[in-house]
Each structure stands twice: as structure tokens, then as C-alpha cells.
Design a protein around this motif. Structure first.
Motif, PDB file in Angstrom:
ATOM      1  N   ALA A  82       0.811  -1.220   0.000  1.00 46.21           N
ATOM      2  CA  ALA A  82       0.000   0.000   0.000  1.00 46.21           C
ATOM      3  C   ALA A  82       0.841   1.265   0.000  1.00 46.21           C
ATOM      4  CB  ALA A  82      -0.935   0.008   1.219  1.00 46.21           C
ATOM      5  N   ALA A  83       2.159   1.156   0.201  1.00 37.88           N
ATOM      6  CA  ALA A  83       3.040   2.326   0.223  1.00 37.88           C
ATOM      7  C   ALA A  83       3.300   2.814  -1.200  1.00 37.88           C
ATOM      8  CB  ALA A  83       4.347   1.985   0.919  1.00 37.88           C
ATOM      9  N   ASN A  84       3.395   4.130  -1.355  1.00 40.76           N
ATOM     10  CA  ASN A  84       3.586   4.716  -2.684  1.00 40.76           C
ATOM     11  C   ASN A  84       4.953   4.422  -3.290  1.00 40.76           C
ATOM     12  OD1 ASN A  84       1.032   5.882  -2.653  1.00 40.76           O
ATOM     13  ND2 ASN A  84       1.765   7.763  -1.694  1.00 40.76           N
ATOM     14  N   ASN A  85       5.935   4.098  -2.447  1.00 37.63           N
ATOM     15  CA  ASN A  85       7.304   3.892  -2.946  1.00 37.63           C
ATOM     16  C   ASN A  85       7.696   2.414  -2.960  1.00 37.63           C
ATOM     17  OD1 ASN A  85       7.309   3.605  -0.184  1.00 37.63           O
ATOM     18  ND2 ASN A  85       9.325   4.518   0.111  1.00 37.63           N
ATOM     19  N   PHE A  86       6.712   1.530  -3.041  1.00 35.62           N
ATOM     20  CA  PHE A  86       7.028   0.099  -2.981  1.00 35.62           C
ATOM     21  C   PHE A  86       6.782  -0.596  -4.321  1.00 35.62           C
ATOM     22  CE2 PHE A  86       6.774  -4.276  -1.341  1.00 35.62           C
ATOM     23  CZ  PHE A  86       7.888  -4.269  -0.512  1.00 35.62           C
ATOM     24  N   LEU A  87       5.546  -0.557  -4.812  1.00 34.38           N
ATOM     25  CA  LEU A  87       5.211  -1.254  -6.053  1.00 34.38           C
ATOM     26  C   LEU A  87       4.975  -0.312  -7.232  1.00 34.38           C
ATOM     27  CD1 LEU A  87       2.713  -3.974  -4.744  1.00 34.38           C
ATOM     28  CD2 LEU A  87       5.103  -4.294  -5.376  1.00 34.38           C
ATOM     29  N   LEU A  88       4.747   0.968  -6.943  1.00 39.21           N
ATOM     30  CA  LEU A  88       4.485   1.916  -8.019  1.00 39.21           C
ATOM     31  C   LEU A  88       5.762   2.194  -8.815  1.00 39.21           C
ATOM     32  CD1 LEU A  88       2.088   4.484  -6.316  1.00 39.21           C
ATOM     33  CD2 LEU A  88       1.533   2.459  -7.644  1.00 39.21           C
ATOM     34  N   PRO A  89       5.633   2.753 -10.021  1.00 41.73           N
ATOM     35  CA  PRO A  89       6.822   3.043 -10.828  1.00 41.73           C
ATOM     36  C   PRO A  89       7.861   3.858 -10.061  1.00 41.73           C
ATOM     37  CG  PRO A  89       4.852   3.341 -12.137  1.00 41.73           C
ATOM     38  CD  PRO A  89       4.390   3.041 -10.745  1.00 41.73           C
ATOM     39  N   GLY A  90       9.107   3.369 -10.098  1.00 41.42           N
ATOM     40  CA  GLY A  90      10.191   4.005  -9.367  1.00 41.42           C
ATOM     41  C   GLY A  90      10.354   3.483  -7.960  1.00 41.42           C
ATOM     42  N   GLY A  91       9.468   2.560  -7.520  1.00 40.90           N
ATOM     43  CA  GLY A  91       9.532   2.028  -6.167  1.00 40.90           C
ATOM     44  C   GLY A  91      10.539   0.898  -6.036  1.00 40.90           C
ATOM     45  N   ILE A  92      10.564   0.298  -4.843  1.00 42.90           N
ATOM     46  CA  ILE A  92      11.523  -0.760  -4.546  1.00 42.90           C
ATOM     47  C   ILE A  92      11.253  -1.988  -5.404  1.00 42.90           C
ATOM     48  CG2 ILE A  92      12.408  -2.258  -2.709  1.00 42.90           C
ATOM     49  CD1 ILE A  92      11.468  -0.028  -0.755  1.00 42.90           C
ATOM     50  N   PHE A  93       9.982  -2.370  -5.524  1.00 39.73           N
ATOM     51  CA  PHE A  93       9.585  -3.478  -6.386  1.00 39.73           C
ATOM     52  C   PHE A  93       8.772  -2.884  -7.545  1.00 39.73           C
ATOM     53  CE2 PHE A  93      10.530  -5.764  -2.534  1.00 39.73           C
ATOM     54  CZ  PHE A  93      10.981  -6.997  -2.967  1.00 39.73           C
ATOM     55  N   ASP A  94       9.457  -2.400  -8.548  1.00 37.73           N
ATOM     56  CA  ASP A  94       8.806  -1.742  -9.681  1.00 37.73           C
ATOM     57  C   ASP A  94       8.613  -2.740 -10.813  1.00 37.73           C
ATOM     58  OD1 ASP A  94       7.833  -0.139 -11.620  1.00 37.73           O
ATOM     59  OD2 ASP A  94       9.607   1.135 -11.820  1.00 37.73           O
ATOM     60  N   PHE A  95       7.361  -3.192 -10.977  1.00 41.14           N
ATOM     61  CA  PHE A  95       7.079  -4.171 -12.022  1.00 41.14           C
ATOM     62  C   PHE A  95       7.143  -3.552 -13.422  1.00 41.14           C
ATOM     63  CE2 PHE A  95       5.178  -6.176  -8.325  1.00 41.14           C
ATOM     64  CZ  PHE A  95       5.578  -7.489  -8.475  1.00 41.14           C
ATOM     65  N   SER A  96       7.150  -2.218 -13.503  1.00 39.98           N
ATOM     66  CA  SER A  96       7.222  -1.593 -14.816  1.00 39.98           C
ATOM     67  C   SER A  96       8.590  -1.773 -15.452  1.00 39.98           C
ATOM     68  CB  SER A  96       6.904  -0.101 -14.707  1.00 39.98           C
ATOM     69  OG  SER A  96       7.883   0.564 -13.919  1.00 39.98           O
ATOM     70  N   GLN A  97       9.582  -2.221 -14.664  1.00 39.45           N
ATOM     71  CA  GLN A  97      10.895  -2.480 -15.218  1.00 39.45           C
ATOM     72  C   GLN A  97      10.857  -3.638 -16.217  1.00 39.45           C
ATOM     73  OE1 GLN A  97      13.403  -3.134 -11.829  1.00 39.45           O
ATOM     74  NE2 GLN A  97      13.300  -1.007 -11.141  1.00 39.45           N
ATOM     75  N   ASN A  98       9.783  -4.427 -16.162  1.00 37.33           N
ATOM     76  CA  ASN A  98       9.641  -5.519 -17.129  1.00 37.33           C
ATOM     77  C   ASN A  98       9.038  -5.049 -18.446  1.00 37.33           C
ATOM     78  OD1 ASN A  98      10.591  -7.328 -15.197  1.00 37.33           O
ATOM     79  ND2 ASN A  98       8.532  -7.659 -14.367  1.00 37.33           N
ATOM     80  N   LYS A  99       8.942  -3.705 -18.596  1.00 40.19           N
ATOM     81  CA  LYS A  99       8.456  -3.081 -19.833  1.00 40.19           C
ATOM     82  C   LYS A  99       6.979  -3.388 -20.102  1.00 40.19           C
ATOM     83  CE  LYS A  99      13.045  -3.052 -21.958  1.00 40.19           C
ATOM     84  NZ  LYS A  99      13.862  -3.414 -23.149  1.00 40.19           N
ATOM     85  N   ASN A 100       6.229  -3.607 -19.045  1.00 33.03           N
ATOM     86  CA  ASN A 100       4.781  -3.748 -19.208  1.00 33.03           C
ATOM     87  C   ASN A 100       4.183  -2.360 -19.431  1.00 33.03           C
ATOM     88  OD1 ASN A 100       4.820  -6.500 -18.806  1.00 33.03           O
ATOM     89  ND2 ASN A 100       4.576  -6.309 -16.585  1.00 33.03           N
ATOM     90  N   PRO A 101       3.110  -2.242 -20.163  1.00 32.53           N
ATOM     91  CA  PRO A 101       2.464  -0.931 -20.314  1.00 32.53           C
ATOM     92  C   PRO A 101       2.028  -0.404 -18.949  1.00 32.53           C
ATOM     93  CG  PRO A 101       1.605  -2.513 -21.912  1.00 32.53           C
ATOM     94  CD  PRO A 101       2.457  -3.284 -20.965  1.00 32.53           C
ATOM     95  N   PRO A 102       2.199   0.880 -18.655  1.00 27.01           N
ATOM     96  CA  PRO A 102       1.866   1.433 -17.337  1.00 27.01           C
ATOM     97  C   PRO A 102       0.430   1.189 -16.914  1.00 27.01           C
ATOM     98  CG  PRO A 102       3.138   3.006 -18.648  1.00 27.01           C
ATOM     99  CD  PRO A 102       2.809   1.866 -19.550  1.00 27.01           C
TER     100      PRO A 102
END
Length: 572
Positions: free
Chosen positions: A388-408
């Protein structure tokens, strides 16, 4: 000549180990008291009653008349919360000043007297009694009057606010205050020009947190007859109109969510790090906080309209709330009010301790209920706080799933973040008695339904507070670990957890103090403990026994408060 330096291992016998053992034993004892090892827990026949309730969530009542009723009930709940918060902040500021050590030291630096301890002890009594009990007490004096909800919120919340405000003042740097006092400035003026401005952001953040709590309490007080959303939810639930219940719950979630959004936005623009911080002294010396403080002027300049409009909106909301409620404050000094107050005191004195053995047994149930609830809330809050933290799963966070080049728009992390936020919001928006009534459909009577209800409600509160802790972390150590080649799980284990867990434990212990008070309200709907006994005594107007039960409950609350404070101090 080579010499080897032996690094001494830390002893396994320390406070952390001791408290871990005590917590484990307390949990086993609570399971025993709850009867988990001796009896069946689940009433499978109750699932047939829960099914229509869950099914109604997909088709809430949306006709114009009921929507209008829901809007009016929402405004009534909001007005109760605003008025109660205004009085609680007034009580809290005055009580916080007189219960702070630094105030009395400023008046008499060489005095050995500790009047601040006396004031703190005096304020511990009203905050030990849940607002629902205050509400039931005021109903006997004012009847079904708006004053019931206002003062049922103001008195316990005011004493809680006074405790927090006094801690904030005592832990605020004192150099400027000492300089002004040495130059002959009066203590009050010195406080107004030094400590109050320094502590303003913390005071403001906690005020918003208390306002959010007031909305939940105003809903809760509606269940005992004060009106608003809680009253309408109870009526619809008792008449099995589940479609209406879900409409009212949606309105409550929206009201809570908008308050949370407004609070968060305003605090971020003012530079306040979180709505509730139990380590104020550490926060003041934290470099990240200082950096935020240096940018406060910039943020105010960049967003002058939002902060200014929030101030105007607050004034308008306060005026509207007092106008909407239209409470008759002249009843406070009415002779009839004081006659009723005196008659209730005369009937309650002396307290009846003839059933002391029963009180002791129910006190054990109440303590076990609070332990089970805070374990559920603590573990669940920790698990949900990170996604639920803004800096964890969202883009630029610790676990950023967007690094896998998925569409935002299809980012898996954003979906988990949204679901986690909604679960936390919904869990804390639904009052504890409503949760308890739902779980009493599928669980056999006892303290377990109450423990799960309290646990779910506090899970939502703890999860949101813990998420803010993660959001306010200093990112530089985490970036350093990533730069050294650490993977995201390694950054989480070696960077995030060591920085967040101590603060999480402090929040859990703080909420345990709140849970022990809230056991009364789930007991009022039959979930066991002292609350159930208190319901029976109040319904029979047995005020001698009510006073005895409240005395036991106050001592139990003070005991939990002491244990929680001692644990936080030794684990700090």
C-alpha cells in the motif's frame, strides 16, 4: 605479530528476547481463554445468512429517496465528527500544556514538585473509558440530543490528544525557549513564540488523524442512537435490508477516503511527514525531515491556493457543522442536567463489588480479546502496508514491475497497490460492532468474533500508518544498496525491514492501548468480556455495578497502557 580481534556476540538474553517469549505465552494464553482448543469455532449453518449479505454488495440500494437519506446521514456523521474534534482539540491543547513537564519546569525551574504527573494521571481516567460508554452515560442526562455525540467524542479524545500534545511539547528542542525565559519573557509568551511554532506541524498532523478517528467514532455513536450513518446501518442490518446496508457502507468508505485524501494532500504540501509519529524526538533529528522542513516555504509558494483554500474550507466546515447539528448548549448549565447528573452519581455510589470473581474472569476475557485483536491487526497491517506504500510497487519504487516493460496502464504493481489501499480503507471504515455482527453469523458466541472484528478494524488503521512509515523512509541507503548490486528482495530485507520494524512495533503497541478500550464496544453487541456485562448492567439501570465494572476496566486499561509504554521504552 598478528593479533586477531574477537567480536563478542550479542547476548541472547535481552529485552527483545524477553518480550518475544512473553508475547508468545500471552498469545497461547489468549487462545486458551477464547476456547480455541476446547470447542468448535465455526457455525457452518451461518454461511446461509452471510451469502445474501455478500450478494447484496453487487446491487446496493440506489433509489433517489434512499440516496438522499444516505447523504443526510453522511452530513450528520461529518458534523458530529467536526464538532467533537473542535472540542477535543481545545481540551487537548489546554490539557497538553498543563500535563507537559516543560511547562511546569518553565514556571518553577528549581521546584521538585511534579504537578504534571498529577494532571497526566487525572487525564488517564476519561481516556480509559470508550466513547460509546460516554455516549450511553450522556444519553441518560441529555436524552437523544446532539450533545451526546459531541461530548462523547470530545472528552475521551480530548484527554488522548492532551497526552500526545504533551509528549510533542516535551520532546521539542528547548534552546529558544530557554533563551526567552532567561531574558524575562513570561512562560506563556515564550511557549507561543518557540515551542508551539516548532511543534505546529506535528500538532496539525495529529489533529487530522484525530479528525479521521472522530468520523469513525461518530459512526459508532450512531449505533447507540446518536443518529447519522451508524444509526441507519444498524436499522438496515436489523431489518435484513442488506442492499441498503451496502449503500450506507459505500457512503462511509467515500467519506473516510475523502478525509484521508484531504489530510494527506495538505500534510504533504506543508511538509508534515506523517499523521501520527510516536518517535517525535527521532523525527526532529532525522536528516530527511530537516530536508523536508527546508522546503516547506517552497511548497507553500508552489501551492498557495490549496493550503489557503483548505483553511477557508475548514472554517466553513466548522460553521456548517455547528449550524447543521443545532445543539442546545444551554443544557450544559441547565438545573435539570445537573440534577440528573447528581442523581446518577448518588445511585452509582458506592460501587458494588459483590461479583468480584465474575469481574476478574471477564477482565481476563477482555485482556485476551485485546491481545488476539492486536496480533491480527499487527500482522495483517504489516503485510498490507508495504504494497500500500507509494514507494514500494508503483513506478520508481523498490519493487517496480514496470521495469519488465509492461504498459503502465496494465502495471501489476499498480493493481496490487490499489487493492491494498482499498482493503485498508474498507477495513477501517466499517465500525467494529458491524464487523462483530457479521462474524457472529458464522462463528459461535464468544470473544473470538469480537477479536476478529477489532483486528480487522485496527488492521486498516495500522496498515495505513505503517505505509506512511515506508513512504517517509530515507531513500539514500536503499539507493546505495541497489547501486552495489543488491536485488529488490535484498534491499527489502536488509534496507527496508530494519528501518521500519521498530516503528511498526511502536504503532502496534500504541494501538493495543486503543484496542483494550474498544473491547467494550464489541462486548455491547454480545462478543464477550466486560462490555457484555456492562450492557446488561446498563439495561437494568444497575449503576452501582456499572461503576464497579468501569473501575475494573479503567485499571485494566491503565495496566495495558503501562505495559505498552514500558515495552516501547525498552525496545527503542
Amino acid at each position: 605479530m598478528n593479533s586477531t580481534v574477537k567480536i563478542k556476540r550479542p547476548s541472547l538474553i535481552n529485552w527483545k528476547t524477553v518480550w518475544l517469549i512473553i508475547t508468545t505465552l500471552s498469545l497461547i494464553w489468549s487462545f486458551q481463554i477464547a476456547g480455541i482448543f476446547q470447542q468448535e469455532l465455526v457455525n457452518f449453518g451461518g454461511f446461509s445468512l452471510v451469502k445474501p449479505f455478500l450478494k447484496a454488495a453487487f446491487s446496493p440500494e440506489l433509489n433517489r429517496e434512499f440516496i438522499q437519506l444516505t447523504l443526510e446521514a453522511s452530513l450528520k456523521t461529518l458534523s458530529f465528527a467536526v464538532c467533537g474534534t473542535v472540542f477535543s482539540i481545545f481540551i487537548g491543547v489546554i490539557g497538553g500544556l498543563f500535563s507537559s513537564e516543560i511547562w511546569w519546569r518553565s514556571l518553577s525551574p528549581n521546584s521538585l514538585a511534579t504537578p504534571w504527573l498529577f494532571v497526566r494521571s487525572l487525564l488517564a481516567i476519561p481516556r480509559s473509558i470508550h466513547e460509546a460508554i460516554w455516549g450511553l452515560f450522556f444519553i441518560n442526562i441529555f436524552g437523544l440530543d446532539p450533545l451526546v455525540a459531541i461530548f462523547a467524542i470530545a472528552i475521551p479524545f480530548g484527554s488522548i490528544t492532551a497526552k500526545v500534545f504533551s509528549d510533542i511539547l516535551d520532546e521539542t528542542p528547548r534552546q529558544a525557549l530557554t533563551a526567552l525565559l532567561s531574558s524575562g519573557i513570561s512562560p506563556l509568551n515564550a511557549f507561543l513564540y518557540t515551542l508551539f511554532p516548532q511543534a505546529f506541524l506535528n500538532l496539525l498532523s495529529y489533529t487530522f488523524y484525530r479528525f479521521e478517528c472522530s468520523i469513525r467514532s461518530a459512526t459508532l455513536l450512531g449505533i447507540i442512537g446518536a443518529g447519522g450513518l451508524g444509526y441507519e446501518i444498524l436499522l438496515s442490518l436489523q431489518s435484513l435490508r442488506y442492499h441498503q446496508v451496502w449503500t450506507l457502507l459505500i457512503a462511509l468508505v467515500i467519506l473516510t477516503g475523502l478525509t484521508d485524501l484531504w489530510s494527506s494532500s495538505l500534510r504533504h504540501r506543508l511538509g508534515a511527514p506523517s499523521r501520527l509519529d510516536l518517535n517525535i524526538l527521532q523525527l526532529k533529528t532525522d536528516k530527511k525531515y530537516n530536508e523536508n522542513s527546508e522546503n516547506i516555504a517552497v511548497k507553500k509558494y508552489c501551492f498557495p491556493s490549496f493550503v489557503t483554500l483548505s483553511g477557508y474550507f475548514t472554517l466553513i466546515l466548522i460553521c456548517f457543522s455547528f449550524w447543521d447539528i443545532n445543539a442546545d448548549f444551554s443544557k450544559l448549565w441547565s438545573p435539570r442536567t445537573w440534577q440528573l447528573f447528581v442523581s446518577i452519581l448518588q445511585e452509582a455510589l458506592p460501587p458494588d463489588f459483590s461479583e468480584l470473581e465474575q469481574l476478574f474472569t471477564l477482565a481476563q476475557q477482555t485482556l485476551a480479546l485485546s491481545i488476539l485483536a492486536i496480533i491480527i491487526a499487527g500482522l495483517g497491517g504489516i503485510l498490507l502496508s508495504f504494497p500500500a506504500a507509494n514507494n514500494f510497487l508503483l513506478p520508481g519504487g523498490i519493487f517496480d514491475f514496470s521495469q519488465n516493460k509492461n504498459p503502465p496502464l496494465f502495471n501489476f504493481g499498480i493493481v496490487i497497490w490499489g487493492i491494498s489501499r482499498f482493503i485498508l480503507l474498507f477495513a477501517r471504515s466499517v465500525p467494529e460492532p458491524i464487523w462483530a455482527l457479521i462474524f457472529m453469523f458464522i462463528l459461535f458466541p464468544g470473544i473470538l468474533p469480537g477479536a476478529i472484528a477489532l483486528g480487522l478494524h485496527n488492521l486498516g488503521i495500522l496498515g495505513r500508518l505503517m505505509a506512511e512509515v515506508t513512504e517517509n523512509l530515507d531513500q539514500r541507503p536503499l539507493r546505495s544498496l541497489s547501486g552495489l548490486g543488491a536485488t529488490s528482495p535484498q534491499v527489502f530485507i536488509y534496507g527496508v525491514l530494519p528501518l521500519t520494524l521498530p516503528r511498526f512495533i511502536a504503532y502496534i503497541l500504541y494501538r493495543w492501548e486503543v484496542c483494550i478500550r474498544a473491547t467494550v464496544i464489541v462486548g455491547l453487541v454480545g462478543a464477550g468480556g466486560l462490555g457484555r456485562l456492562l450492557t446488561e448492567q446498563l439495561s437494568s439501570f444497575d449503576y452501582n455495578s456499572v461503576l464497579a465494572t468501569l473501575i475494573v476496566f479503567v485499571f485494566l486499561t491503565i495496566f495495558v497502557d503501562f505495559i505498552s509504554h514500558f515495552m516501547r521504552k525498552t525496545l527503542r
